[in-house]
Design an enzyme around this catalytic site. Structure first.
Site, PDB file in Angstrom:
ATOM      1  N   HIS A  72      14.871   0.869  -6.950  1.00 20.58           N
ATOM      2  CA  HIS A  72      16.057   1.588  -6.469  1.00 20.58           C
ATOM      3  C   HIS A  72      17.194   0.595  -6.225  1.00 20.58           C
ATOM      4  CE1 HIS A  72      14.761   5.844  -5.021  1.00 20.58           C
ATOM      5  NE2 HIS A  72      14.312   5.555  -6.224  1.00 20.58           N
ATOM      6  N   TYR A 200      19.571   9.380   3.673  1.00 17.04           N
ATOM      7  CA  TYR A 200      19.371   9.423   5.129  1.00 17.04           C
ATOM      8  C   TYR A 200      20.481  10.309   5.696  1.00 17.04           C
ATOM      9  CZ  TYR A 200      16.268   5.361   4.691  1.00 17.04           C
ATOM     10  OH  TYR A 200      15.234   4.509   4.370  1.00 17.04           O
ATOM     11  N   PRO A 292      10.425   4.376  11.547  1.00 20.25           N
ATOM     12  CA  PRO A 292      10.463   4.253  10.082  1.00 20.25           C
ATOM     13  C   PRO A 292      11.865   4.391   9.471  1.00 20.25           C
ATOM     14  CG  PRO A 292       9.395   6.292  10.750  1.00 20.25           C
ATOM     15  CD  PRO A 292       9.624   5.511  11.990  1.00 20.25           C
ATOM     16  N   LYS A 296      10.769  -0.431   7.471  1.00 14.46           N
ATOM     17  CA  LYS A 296      10.370  -1.815   7.740  1.00 14.46           C
ATOM     18  C   LYS A 296       8.900  -1.996   8.086  1.00 14.46           C
ATOM     19  CE  LYS A 296      14.128  -3.628   6.794  1.00 14.46           C
ATOM     20  NZ  LYS A 296      13.908  -3.536   5.347  1.00 14.46           N
ATOM     21  N   TYR A 384      18.366  -3.821   4.767  1.00 14.46           N
ATOM     22  CA  TYR A 384      17.472  -2.786   4.204  1.00 14.46           C
ATOM     23  C   TYR A 384      16.567  -3.383   3.115  1.00 14.46           C
ATOM     24  CZ  TYR A 384      15.880   1.792   2.643  1.00 14.46           C
ATOM     25  OH  TYR A 384      15.092   2.880   2.330  1.00 14.46           O
TER      26      TYR A 384
HETATM   27  P1  FAS Z   1      -2.654   0.110   9.855  1.00 12.49           P
HETATM   28  O1  FAS Z   1      -2.593   0.912  11.127  1.00 12.49           O
HETATM   29  O2  FAS Z   1      -2.178   0.704   8.579  1.00 12.49           O
HETATM   30  O3  FAS Z   1      -4.174  -0.347   9.589  1.00 12.49           O
HETATM   31  C1  FAS Z   1      -4.984  -0.769  10.663  1.00 12.49           C
HETATM   32  C2  FAS Z   1      -6.432  -0.511  10.260  1.00 12.49           C
HETATM   33  O4  FAS Z   1      -7.283  -1.015  11.298  1.00 12.49           O
HETATM   34  C3  FAS Z   1      -6.730   0.986  10.130  1.00 12.49           C
HETATM   35  O5  FAS Z   1      -7.326   1.251   8.891  1.00 12.49           O
HETATM   36  C4  FAS Z   1      -7.681   1.288  11.296  1.00 12.49           C
HETATM   37  O6  FAS Z   1      -8.645   2.251  10.974  1.00 12.49           O
HETATM   38  C5  FAS Z   1      -8.311  -0.072  11.533  1.00 12.49           C
HETATM   39  N1  FAS Z   1      -8.775  -0.275  12.916  1.00 12.49           N
HETATM   40  C6  FAS Z   1      -8.160   0.081  14.063  1.00 12.49           C
HETATM   41  N2  FAS Z   1      -8.906  -0.293  15.128  1.00 12.49           N
HETATM   42  C7  FAS Z   1     -10.022  -0.901  14.628  1.00 12.49           C
HETATM   43  C8  FAS Z   1     -11.177  -1.502  15.218  1.00 12.49           C
HETATM   44  N3  FAS Z   1     -11.321  -1.554  16.549  1.00 12.49           N
HETATM   45  N4  FAS Z   1     -12.134  -2.030  14.404  1.00 12.49           N
HETATM   46  C9  FAS Z   1     -11.971  -2.004  13.059  1.00 12.49           C
HETATM   47  N5  FAS Z   1     -10.910  -1.438  12.427  1.00 12.49           N
HETATM   48  C10 FAS Z   1      -9.944  -0.904  13.218  1.00 12.49           C
HETATM   49  N6  FAS Z   1       6.217   2.484   7.702  1.00 12.49           N
HETATM   50  C11 FAS Z   1       7.246   2.588   6.848  1.00 12.49           C
HETATM   51  O7  FAS Z   1       7.779   1.564   6.414  1.00 12.49           O
HETATM   52  N7  FAS Z   1       7.707   3.829   6.460  1.00 12.49           N
HETATM   53  C12 FAS Z   1       7.118   4.993   6.915  1.00 12.49           C
HETATM   54  O8  FAS Z   1       7.539   6.095   6.575  1.00 12.49           O
HETATM   55  C13 FAS Z   1       6.034   4.914   7.806  1.00 12.49           C
HETATM   56  N8  FAS Z   1       5.413   6.059   8.265  1.00 12.49           N
HETATM   57  C14 FAS Z   1       4.364   5.934   9.159  1.00 12.49           C
HETATM   58  C15 FAS Z   1       3.698   7.071   9.666  1.00 12.49           C
HETATM   59  C16 FAS Z   1       2.634   6.948  10.594  1.00 12.49           C
HETATM   60  C17 FAS Z   1       1.946   8.184  11.142  1.00 12.49           C
HETATM   61  C18 FAS Z   1       2.243   5.663  11.023  1.00 12.49           C
HETATM   62  C19 FAS Z   1       1.130   5.502  12.056  1.00 12.49           C
HETATM   63  C20 FAS Z   1       2.892   4.536  10.526  1.00 12.49           C
HETATM   64  C21 FAS Z   1       3.943   4.661   9.583  1.00 12.49           C
HETATM   65  N9  FAS Z   1       4.598   3.539   9.046  1.00 12.49           N
HETATM   66  C22 FAS Z   1       5.626   3.626   8.175  1.00 12.49           C
HETATM   67  C23 FAS Z   1       4.190   2.230   9.410  1.00 12.49           C
HETATM   68  C24 FAS Z   1       2.953   1.896   8.605  1.00 12.49           C
HETATM   69  O9  FAS Z   1       3.266   1.952   7.249  1.00 12.49           O
HETATM   70  C25 FAS Z   1       2.479   0.553   9.073  1.00 12.49           C
HETATM   71  O10 FAS Z   1       3.550  -0.369   9.179  1.00 12.49           O
HETATM   72  C26 FAS Z   1       1.395  -0.010   8.204  1.00 12.49           C
HETATM   73  O11 FAS Z   1       0.369   0.931   8.128  1.00 12.49           O
HETATM   74  C27 FAS Z   1       0.942  -1.314   8.829  1.00 12.49           C
HETATM   75  O12 FAS Z   1      -0.240  -1.678   8.247  1.00 12.49           O
HETATM   76  P2  FAS Z   1      -1.395  -2.355   9.117  1.00 12.49           P
HETATM   77  O13 FAS Z   1      -0.797  -3.428   9.958  1.00 12.49           O
HETATM   78  O14 FAS Z   1      -2.469  -2.689   8.138  1.00 12.49           O
HETATM   79  O15 FAS Z   1      -1.884  -1.257  10.156  1.00 12.49           O
HETATM   80  C1  PHB Z   2       9.020   7.458   2.845  1.00 15.51           C
HETATM   81  O1  PHB Z   2       9.264   7.714   1.660  1.00 15.51           O
HETATM   82  O2  PHB Z   2       7.947   7.782   3.408  1.00 15.51           O
HETATM   83  C2  PHB Z   2      10.064   6.725   3.660  1.00 15.51           C
HETATM   84  C3  PHB Z   2      11.122   6.114   3.012  1.00 15.51           C
HETATM   85  C4  PHB Z   2      12.084   5.436   3.763  1.00 15.51           C
HETATM   86  C5  PHB Z   2      11.975   5.398   5.135  1.00 15.51           C
HETATM   87  C6  PHB Z   2      10.891   6.009   5.793  1.00 15.51           C
HETATM   88  C7  PHB Z   2       9.936   6.684   5.036  1.00 15.51           C
HETATM   89  O3  PHB Z   2      12.918   4.743   5.870  1.00 15.51           O
END
Ligand code: FAS
Ligand code: PHB
Length: 389
Positions: A72, A200, A292, A296, A384
């Site tokens: 993009h 956005y 989000p 980031k 960004y």
């Molecule tokens: P994660 O949380 O992805 O992974 C951690 C892992 O550790 C999980 O698989 C969990 O099961 C495991 N774990 C936890 N406790 C444990 C234990 N005691 N023992 C063993 N394993 C354990 N970011 C964006 O940039 N854009 C978005 O739109 C966006 N939407 C999101 C929506 C939601 C609902 C959430 C929660 C996050 C969102 N994020 C978004 C942020 C997300 O993308 C995170 O930044 C990303 O998952 C980070 O990755 P990890 O650090 O690996 O953490």
């Molecule tokens: C998404 O596509 O899930 C998305 C993209 C940009 C954002 C947040 C979420 O800032």
């Protein structure tokens, strides 16, 4: 069991760190609480910074991303009166990549399977022992059997609700948090995106985001109260509300359809300092959470992985712990700048309950300034697409 680095968490942070360490000859074992199916069922981030793309290439997992990802050159910020194009490529000579976190995680699992790295799913009661010593070990219950893994270092990649951050004593940790009084209701639909780039949207009804995963898979979000639940919203009600918040010209190109996923994500800004304690290192959501709005979350996890893999490889392969000792400070320097950007994007684009009449004026002035100032658009673009590592 014995290994160089025990990685707690089999999400993107843990998998990417493990893949990069393995490629440098460093042995790892990943402990994941959930099943692989559950990890891969989570719909999360959608936009990768180019630094993340480069790191995935270094990890040798970018083949499908190059084929199926969508580069993009920009995005739009819109309110009732205007759609402002932020031309990433024209302003910074860089671009972002649309490729879902789910796909990144699938690619990393496949690479780690090819590598033969032990990824233990369904582990329970993980405890990090003696992280301040030079011989830490991790205990857990694996298939009902108490298990001990001796190692040289522990990477806490276990997300916001994991055990790693809490292993660092409260007397050592300093936490910084801002919880936003709203969440994002998101849906996935097998429909063509409303626009070729993300939009956005700010409206007096609240925030909306038009995003995508590919040319026939769209991702939309609307701001909802924290008390809301996905089951309160039929697809028709979601689409009707989204249209009220989108710019008119994009409503015309919006294709609605049945949702194949619907969930609400809370929004918070959170950082814990320091990100290391002895031989325990926190990575990604285990150490920080961003709203989000700035895309980031996943990308900050990637830069943490970059700094930590450099430090661990230097320490284990070359016997030099200089970069490892600097990990927390290096990672936090970039994290705080992304924290600021995500907070600014969230404040600029969301409606806050109970706000005075001054706040909407500030939001409008910010958007007007962006519309008229190339330097303001360049500042937003630089943040960004991702500040340098
Ligand atoms: P994660 O949380 O992805 O992974 C951690 C892992 O550790 C999980 O698989 C969990 O099961 C495991 N774990 C936890 N406790 C444990 C234990 N005691 N023992 C063993 N394993 C354990 N970011 C964006 O940039 N854009 C978005 O739109 C966006 N939407 C999101 C929506 C939601 C609902 C959430 C929660 C996050 C969102 N994020 C978004 C942020 C997300 O993308 C995170 O930044 C990303 O998952 C980070 O990755 P990890 O650090 O690996 O953490
Ligand atoms: C998404 O596509 O899930 C998305 C993209 C940009 C954002 C947040 C979420 O800032």
């Amino acid at each position: 069991m014995k290994t160089d680095v025990v990685i707690i968490g089999g999400g993107p942070s843990g998998l990417l760190l493990s893949q990069l360490l393995n490629k440098a000859g460093v042995e790892t074992i990943i402990l994941e609480r959930s099943s692989r199916e559950h990890v891969l069922s989570r719909i999360r981030a959608g936009v990768l910074e180019w630094g993340t793309v480069d790191l995935l290439q270094e990890a040798g997992v970018d083949e499908r991303l190059r084929r199926e990802g969508i580069p993009h050159d920009g995005c739009y910020l819109a309110d009732e009166d205007q759609m402002i194009h932020i031309d990433f490529h024209g302003l910074t000579n860089k671009r972002s990549m649309v490729y879902g976190q789910t796909e990144v995680t699938k690619d990393l699992y496949a690479a780690q399977d090819r590598q033969g790295t032990p990824i233990l799913h369904g582990v329970e009661d993980v405890v990090i022992n003696d992280p301040k010593s030079d011989a830490p070990y991790v205990t857990c219950i694996l298939d009902g059997t108490p298990t001990r893994i001796d190692c040289r270092y522990v990477a806490g990649c276990d997300g916001f609700h994991g055990v790693s951050r809490k292993t660092i004593p409260e007397t050592v940790r300093e936490e910084f948090e801002r919880v936003y009084p709203f969440g994002w209701l998101g849906i996935l639909s097998e429909t063509p995106p409303a626009n070729d780039e993300l939009i956005y949207c700010h409206s007096d009804r609240g925030f909306a985001l038009c995003s995508m995963r590919n040319e026939n898979l769209s991702r939309y979000y609307i701001q909802v109260p924290l008390t809301d639940k996905p089951e309160n919203w039929s697809d028709d009600e979601f689409w009707a509300e989204l249209k009220r918040r989108m710019p008119a010209q994009s409503v015309e190109t919006l294709v609605t359809g049945p949702s194949i996923e619907k969930s609400i994500a809370p929004l918070r800004s959170f950082v814990t300092e320091p990100m290391s304690w002895g031989r325990l290192f926190l990575v990604g959501d285990a150490a920080h959470i961003v709203p989000p709005t700035g895309a980031k979350g996943l990308n900050l996890a990637a830069s943490d992985v970059f700094y930590l893999k450099e430090g661990l490889i230097d320490a284990i392969v070359n016997g030099d712990s200089t970069k490892l000792d600097a990990y927390s400070d290096r990672a936090l320097a970039r994290i705080w700048k992304a924290m600021r950007f995500s907070w600014e994007m969230t404040t600029m684009l969301h409606q806050f309950d109970g706000e005075d009449s001054f706040a909407p004026q500030m939001r409008k002035a910010t958007l007007d300034h962006l519309a008229r100032s190339e330097s303001a658009r360049r500042d937003l673009a630089e943040n960004y697409i991702g500040l340098p590592y």
